[in-house]
Scaffold this motif. Structure first.
Motif, PDB file in Angstrom:
ATOM      1  N   HIS A 118      37.477  44.301  35.517  1.00 10.90           N
ATOM      2  CA  HIS A 118      36.936  43.617  37.405  1.00 10.90           C
ATOM      3  C   HIS A 118      38.045  42.835  38.131  1.00 10.90           C
ATOM      4  O   HIS A 118      37.899  41.589  37.097  1.00 10.90           O
ATOM      5  N   THR A 119      38.786  42.437  38.628  1.00 17.19           N
ATOM      6  CA  THR A 119      39.249  41.666  39.617  1.00 17.19           C
ATOM      7  C   THR A 119      37.624  41.762  40.684  1.00 17.19           C
ATOM      8  O   THR A 119      37.366  42.202  40.940  1.00 17.19           O
ATOM      9  N   HIS A 120      36.756  39.578  40.550  1.00 16.61           N
ATOM     10  CA  HIS A 120      35.902  40.112  40.515  1.00 16.61           C
ATOM     11  C   HIS A 120      36.377  38.637  42.139  1.00 16.61           C
ATOM     12  O   HIS A 120      36.986  37.796  42.225  1.00 16.61           O
ATOM     13  N   PHE A 121      35.936  39.529  42.940  1.00 14.06           N
ATOM     14  CA  PHE A 121      36.273  38.021  44.487  1.00 14.06           C
ATOM     15  C   PHE A 121      35.714  38.045  45.707  1.00 14.06           C
ATOM     16  O   PHE A 121      34.559  38.983  46.382  1.00 14.06           O
ATOM     17  N   ILE A 122      35.780  36.863  46.179  1.00 14.16           N
ATOM     18  CA  ILE A 122      35.121  36.841  47.688  1.00 14.16           C
ATOM     19  C   ILE A 122      35.603  36.382  49.521  1.00 14.16           C
ATOM     20  O   ILE A 122      37.084  36.161  48.361  1.00 14.16           O
ATOM     21  N   GLN A 199      47.175  40.006  37.276  1.00 12.96           N
ATOM     22  CA  GLN A 199      48.428  40.849  38.123  1.00 12.96           C
ATOM     23  C   GLN A 199      47.541  40.949  39.423  1.00 12.96           C
ATOM     24  O   GLN A 199      48.140  40.439  40.591  1.00 12.96           O
ATOM     25  N   PHE A 200      46.220  41.774  39.449  1.00 10.51           N
ATOM     26  CA  PHE A 200      45.854  42.315  40.323  1.00 10.51           C
ATOM     27  C   PHE A 200      45.164  41.339  41.062  1.00 10.51           C
ATOM     28  O   PHE A 200      45.502  41.152  42.859  1.00 10.51           O
ATOM     29  N   GLY A 201      44.681  40.164  40.156  1.00  5.42           N
ATOM     30  CA  GLY A 201      44.375  38.869  41.554  1.00  5.42           C
ATOM     31  C   GLY A 201      45.388  38.436  42.200  1.00  5.42           C
ATOM     32  O   GLY A 201      45.410  37.929  43.690  1.00  5.42           O
ATOM     33  N   LYS A 202      47.013  38.796  41.456  1.00  5.95           N
ATOM     34  CA  LYS A 202      47.796  37.584  41.987  1.00  5.95           C
ATOM     35  C   LYS A 202      47.853  38.567  43.318  1.00  5.95           C
ATOM     36  O   LYS A 202      48.225  37.892  44.545  1.00  5.95           O
ATOM     37  N   THR A 203      48.888  40.068  43.026  1.00  3.65           N
ATOM     38  CA  THR A 203      48.541  40.776  44.623  1.00  3.65           C
ATOM     39  C   THR A 203      47.768  40.949  45.307  1.00  3.65           C
ATOM     40  O   THR A 203      48.220  40.872  46.196  1.00  3.65           O
ATOM     41  N   LEU A 204      46.624  40.755  44.738  1.00  3.77           N
ATOM     42  CA  LEU A 204      45.379  40.706  46.155  1.00  3.77           C
ATOM     43  C   LEU A 204      46.117  39.778  47.280  1.00  3.77           C
ATOM     44  O   LEU A 204      45.523  39.631  48.515  1.00  3.77           O
ATOM     45  N   LYS A 205      45.633  38.319  46.620  1.00 11.33           N
ATOM     46  CA  LYS A 205      45.416  37.092  47.093  1.00 11.33           C
ATOM     47  C   LYS A 205      47.113  37.141  47.922  1.00 11.33           C
ATOM     48  O   LYS A 205      47.196  36.796  49.371  1.00 11.33           O
ATOM     49  N   GLU A 206      48.540  37.427  47.460  1.00  8.62           N
ATOM     50  CA  GLU A 206      49.740  38.250  48.384  1.00  8.62           C
ATOM     51  C   GLU A 206      49.476  38.481  49.487  1.00  8.62           C
ATOM     52  O   GLU A 206      50.276  38.614  50.357  1.00  8.62           O
ATOM     53  N   GLU A 207      48.320  40.265  49.240  1.00  6.86           N
ATOM     54  CA  GLU A 207      48.966  40.974  49.611  1.00  6.86           C
ATOM     55  C   GLU A 207      47.801  40.659  51.035  1.00  6.86           C
ATOM     56  O   GLU A 207      48.338  40.859  52.421  1.00  6.86           O
ATOM     57  N   LEU A 222      39.573  34.509  51.408  1.00 11.86           N
ATOM     58  CA  LEU A 222      39.172  35.258  49.803  1.00 11.86           C
ATOM     59  C   LEU A 222      39.596  33.975  48.952  1.00 11.86           C
ATOM     60  O   LEU A 222      40.131  33.206  48.900  1.00 11.86           O
ATOM     61  N   GLN A 223      38.727  33.813  47.889  1.00 17.12           N
ATOM     62  CA  GLN A 223      39.275  33.444  46.548  1.00 17.12           C
ATOM     63  C   GLN A 223      38.853  34.726  45.768  1.00 17.12           C
ATOM     64  O   GLN A 223      37.705  35.330  45.598  1.00 17.12           O
ATOM     65  N   ILE A 224      39.858  34.424  44.591  1.00 15.05           N
ATOM     66  CA  ILE A 224      39.246  34.944  43.530  1.00 15.05           C
ATOM     67  C   ILE A 224      38.587  34.216  42.332  1.00 15.05           C
ATOM     68  O   ILE A 224      39.540  33.651  41.938  1.00 15.05           O
ATOM     69  N   VAL A 225      37.498  35.015  42.193  1.00 10.22           N
ATOM     70  CA  VAL A 225      37.037  34.528  41.517  1.00 10.22           C
ATOM     71  C   VAL A 225      36.881  34.268  39.621  1.00 10.22           C
ATOM     72  O   VAL A 225      37.267  33.331  38.899  1.00 10.22           O
ATOM     73  N   MET A 226      37.103  36.078  39.298  1.00  8.11           N
ATOM     74  CA  MET A 226      38.175  36.158  38.311  1.00  8.11           C
ATOM     75  C   MET A 226      38.836  37.240  37.756  1.00  8.11           C
ATOM     76  O   MET A 226      38.035  38.234  38.265  1.00  8.11           O
ATOM     77  N   ASN A 227      39.272  37.185  36.924  1.00  7.53           N
ATOM     78  CA  ASN A 227      40.026  38.438  36.103  1.00  7.53           C
ATOM     79  C   ASN A 227      39.352  39.303  34.985  1.00  7.53           C
ATOM     80  O   ASN A 227      39.701  38.401  34.185  1.00  7.53           O
ATOM     81  N   ILE A 228      39.032  39.745  34.332  1.00  4.71           N
ATOM     82  CA  ILE A 228      38.623  40.797  32.985  1.00  4.71           C
ATOM     83  C   ILE A 228      37.615  41.402  32.843  1.00  4.71           C
ATOM     84  O   ILE A 228      36.839  42.097  33.441  1.00  4.71           O
ATOM     85  N   LEU A 229      38.180  42.375  32.020  1.00  2.00           N
ATOM     86  CA  LEU A 229      37.612  43.538  31.110  1.00  2.00           C
ATOM     87  C   LEU A 229      36.099  43.573  30.998  1.00  2.00           C
ATOM     88  O   LEU A 229      35.716  42.162  30.878  1.00  2.00           O
ATOM     89  N   SER A 230      35.851  44.539  30.868  1.00  2.11           N
ATOM     90  CA  SER A 230      34.443  44.392  30.423  1.00  2.11           C
ATOM     91  C   SER A 230      34.469  45.371  29.827  1.00  2.11           C
ATOM     92  O   SER A 230      34.609  46.161  28.991  1.00  2.11           O
ATOM     93  N   ASN A 231      33.374  44.479  28.821  1.00  2.00           N
ATOM     94  CA  ASN A 231      33.094  45.236  27.130  1.00  2.00           C
ATOM     95  C   ASN A 231      31.509  46.124  27.659  1.00  2.00           C
ATOM     96  O   ASN A 231      31.662  46.773  26.649  1.00  2.00           O
ATOM     97  N   TYR A 232      31.276  46.535  28.488  1.00  2.00           N
ATOM     98  CA  TYR A 232      30.343  47.907  29.318  1.00  2.00           C
ATOM     99  C   TYR A 232      31.481  49.401  28.974  1.00  2.00           C
ATOM    100  O   TYR A 232      31.381  48.573  30.348  1.00  2.00           O
TER     101      TYR A 232
END
Ligand code: MEV
Length: 442
Positions: A118-122, A199-207, A222-232
């Motif tokens: 997920h890319t988690h963002f506000i 990269q999603f986080g960066k592209t989201l910000k730019e776009e 817009l705030q990118i909170v974090m970009n991280i895989l889920s272990n679930y």
């Protein structure tokens, strides 16, 4: 004694680190240094490699590496490598494997292999506007921007499977996610997934910055909170099962096949409905899973977290295994969500991991998923079989006997005496000590 904080510990040589620990925490007792040194490897290259797996290393921590043979899995006969310190895990696995070998063995099915991140963002905007932007512009840009990262994975048959925009604003104000699914083929894929997500986080910000339909106020929110895989990974799942006619379910404890079948099923039902029991039940399953996860160089913290999250997916923690006894057939199975790799990470580096994978016939990640689910199911079968018949302590304490004897520095002769002494009795800590006293006082 009050200890002082240390500056630049990581930059000290191994010897200086040890010197500092011994003087600061171990009353300058140099005998502790020998404990550390006796686990160093004489092969300096091998030692260096182990040192470099982690940081601030001062020694190696051994785990027993055992083998559980006779696992018939999807028609192939395998010997499973198990790295585990708990006595009786390997013995229980071997016993369960032998039990099922002449009943068709273990059958497995890969249900799905999707990994998530997920890319988690506000973002203070209207959800429908964001969705429109995502569907008609952003999604394509995200895929385009990650093409270089995904190239090799795509060549191997994997890559990004899908990206969705998830509206989480009802749970947290202005909270959205880009939820991406991945196929990482034979790798566990953590680095690949995290690189794509960053990269999603960066592209989201730019776009968003370039998007005319958003006001400046929206863009600034817009705030990118974090970009991280889920272990679930509930969609990276394998089923392993055993089945046979109840009349073939011969147990050596003296109870009838029918009684064994219903007692076993009732024990599974209790784990399905009672979280206290489910936790121990699943712990036993993970005894088998983790031992093979570790031996094959995978991340047992990830597999543990995933298994327990899955066990609680319906809002109440429950059993990972299930059992039916319909129409004269005993059927016992596990659905295990598990994300593992056979390339990357430790798999190419650690010599014992290479050995484990070679021993298993160089499995694909999917084949390893199957082996792990079988190991968990076998372990659970062994535990429940003992629990509903003789009780767990009989086998458990027998395996533990040598640990107790070693604690008291027993000689080989004394150990032999105890093997004979406990042949037909349940071992207890108390009885070992009193018998040892009698033996030594003779
Ligand atoms: C011990 O490590 C695991 C067991 O407690 C599992 C179980 O109770 O099912 C024996």
């Amino acid at each position: 004694m009050n200890h002082q904080p240390v500056e630049g510990f990581s930059k000290l040589s191994k010897q200086r680190k040890i010197d500092w620990l011994i003087s600061e925490y171990l009353s300058n007792d140099r005998s502790y240094e020998q404990i550390l040194q006796q686990y160093w490897n004489n092969d300096s290259n091998l030692q260096k490699m182990h040192d470099e797996f982690s940081e601030n290393t001062i020694s190696n921590f051994y785990m027993p590496y055992g083998i559980a043979p006779n696992f018939l899995i999807d028609g192939k006969l395998l010997a499973l490598p198990m790295a585990v310190e708990e006595s009786s895990v390997v013995a229980a696995a071997s016993k369960a494997a032998k039990f099922w070998i002449d009943k068709g063995g273990f059958k497995t099915t890969i249900i799905n292999t999707e990994k998530l991140g997920h890319t988690h963002f506000i973002f203070k905007t209207e959800a429908h506007k964001l969705l429109h932007f995502f569907n008609f512009k952003l999604k394509k840009k995200l895929l385009g921007a990650t093409e270089d990262i995904t190239k090799n994975m795509r060549n191997r048959g994997g890559g990004i499977l899908n990206i969705k925009l998830i509206d989480k604003t009802s749970e947290l104000e202005d909270y959205f996610q880009l939820k991406a699914s991945f196929d990482t083929v034979d790798s566990m894929g953590a680095n690949f997934i995290n690189s794509c997500l960053e990269q999603f986080g960066k592209t989201l910000k730019e776009e968003v910055a370039n998007e005319e339909s958003f006001s400046q106020e929206e863009k600034d929110s817009l705030q990118i909170v974090m970009n991280i895989l889920s272990n679930y990974t509930p969609d990276c799942i394998v089923r392993a099962e055993v089945s046979c006619k109840i009349e073939d379910l011969k147990d050596d404890s003296g109870i009838s096949n029918e009684e064994f079948a219903w007692k076993f099923k009732r024990a599974v039902t209790i784990a399905e409905i009672e979280p206290y029991r489910a936790t121990t039940h699943n712990k036993g399953i993970m005894n088998g899973v983790d031992a093979v996860v570790i031996a094959t160089g995978n991340d047992f913290r990830a597999t543990e977290a995933c298994a327990h999250a899955y066990a609680a997916r319906n809002g109440k923690y429950s059993s990972l295994t299930h059992c039916t006894t319909d129409n004269g057939i005993f059927r016992f199975w596990i659905d295990l969500p598990i994300s593992v790799g056979v390339v990357g990470g430790l798999t190419n580096l650690h010599p014992l991991v290479k050995f484990s994978l070679a021993l298993l016939g160089k499995p694909s990640a999917q084949e390893l998923m199957s082996i792990l689910a079988v190991s968990g199911l076998a372990q659970n079968f062994g535990a429940l079989r003992s629990l509903v018949t003789t009780g767990i302590q009989k086998g458990h304490m027998k395996m533990h006997l040598f640990n107790i004897l070693n604690q008291f520095g027993a000689t080989e002769e004394e150990k032999q005496h105890f093997v004979t002494y406990f042949k037909d009795k349940t071992v207890s800590h108390h009885e070992v000590i009193s018998e040892l006293e009698k033996l030594r006082n003779k």
